[in-house]
Design an enzyme around this catalytic site. Structure first.
Site, PDB file in Angstrom:
ATOM      1  N   TYR A 134     109.501  94.511   2.448  1.00 16.49           N
ATOM      2  CA  TYR A 134     109.878  95.894   2.464  1.00 16.49           C
ATOM      3  C   TYR A 134     111.225  95.901   2.888  1.00 16.49           C
ATOM      4  CZ  TYR A 134     109.010 100.870   3.244  1.00 16.49           C
ATOM      5  OH  TYR A 134     109.014 102.379   3.219  1.00 16.49           O
ATOM      6  N   LYS A 187     109.347  95.961  -2.081  1.00 17.18           N
ATOM      7  CA  LYS A 187     109.548  97.278  -2.082  1.00 17.18           C
ATOM      8  C   LYS A 187     110.999  97.827  -1.762  1.00 17.18           C
ATOM      9  CE  LYS A 187     108.088 101.759  -0.547  1.00 17.18           C
ATOM     10  NZ  LYS A 187     107.224 102.580   0.656  1.00 17.18           N
TER      11      LYS A 187
END
Length: 299
Positions: free
Chosen positions: A139, A167
């Protein structure tokens, strides 16, 4: 360049439902998860991320949420659990806990506040990935963590067998395009306005807050792109932009706006936890109007 989407294409960054008194609402979580899969066209759910209010939920709540959601939708779609923190040891403990609870993958955010150098960032992710058997989605959200996962670091981490996805909230289309081109990492847009642009340059899909309330529109955009209908994909992208702006770029966090709209639509969500505060009536009405227009707008 990646050829598959390991967690699906249309992933929802699901809110964490709470009861009116602020407790974890596991029944609501199950009902919402089932709705997102059966009606919302989401083919993956990401729990305990930014939208899921991970900073204000306990480890035991995160584990219970995974158990409840996998019971509701397990086997139909992947369930990815957010486990990242600023503490490597704590992250490993939580990763092992949600693995035992039935998660299909892990979302691991860059350690925040400490601003570790890139060698330490890389070591953090490797330690977590080595401690579990689940696939890992990195992330990258420097606007919240204060630290970027630099492109060269990402290229090295791509060689780890369990680090399979990202992400991407870095707002660096050039850097992301390079990693997509040079690795097998599956890149998921974490910025609503880049859902289509990142997909068009080889991304795997998106992890979307807006998908809590507009999953079918976002999935239709990817469908059109996959069918070679670029103009149609653009129309879907533009159709949802007013709702994206109100939910994500108009002064309130996406968690607040998503829960306000879910409540207005009669879906589980409940209140947010402090320090966040709920949207007022005027904002909720504006969100509901934008939602109705998005779903009713001609193509």
């Amino acid at each position: 360049m990646p050829t598959t989407s390991p967690f699906g294409r249309s992933l929802c960054a699901m809110v964490t439902p709470f009861t009116t008194d602020g407790a974890l609402d596991l029944d609501g979580a199950q009902r919402l998860a089932d709705h997102l899969v059966t009606e919302g066209r989401c083919d993956g759910l990401v729990l305990s991320g930014t939208t899921g209010e991970s900073p204000t939920t306990s480890d035991s709540e995160k584990e219970a949420l995974v158990r409840a959601v996998t019971e509701a939708v397990g086997g139909r779609v992947p369930v990815v659990a957010g486990v990242g923190s600023f503490d490597t040891r704590h992250t490993v403990e939580l990763a092992r806990s949600v693995q035992e609870a039935g998660a299909d993958g892990l979302l691991v955010v860059t350690p925040y506040y400490s601003k570790p150098p890139q060698d330490d960032v890389e070591a953090h992710f490797r330690i977590v990935a080595d401690a579990v058997e689940l696939p890992v989605m990195l992330y990258d959200i420097p606007g919240r963590t204060g630290t970027r996962i630099e492109v060269e670091t990402m290229l090295r981490l791509a060689a780890h067998p369990r680090i399979v996805a990202v992400k991407d909230c870095a707002y660096d289309l050039l850097g992301s395009s390079r990693v997509i081109a040079e690795t097998e990492l599956a890149y998921y847009s974490g910025c609503e306005e880049l859902n289509l642009p990142l997909y068009a340059v080889g991304g795997a899909g998106f992890v979307s807050t807006v998908a809590n309330v507009a999953g079918p529109l976002l999935a239709a955009m990817l469908d059109a792109h996959d069918a070679g209908e670029a103009a149609e994909a653009t129309r879907h992208h533009q159709r949802v932009l007013p709702l994206v702006r109100l939910m994500m770029a108009d002064g309130l966090p996406g968690t607040v706006t998503a829960k306000a709209l879910l409540g207005a639509l009669g879906l589980p969500g409940g209140p947010v936890r402090a320090p966040l505060r709920p949207a007022d009536r005027a904002r909720t009405d504006a969100l509901l109007k934008a939602h109705r227009e998005a779903f009713g707008a001609p193509l």
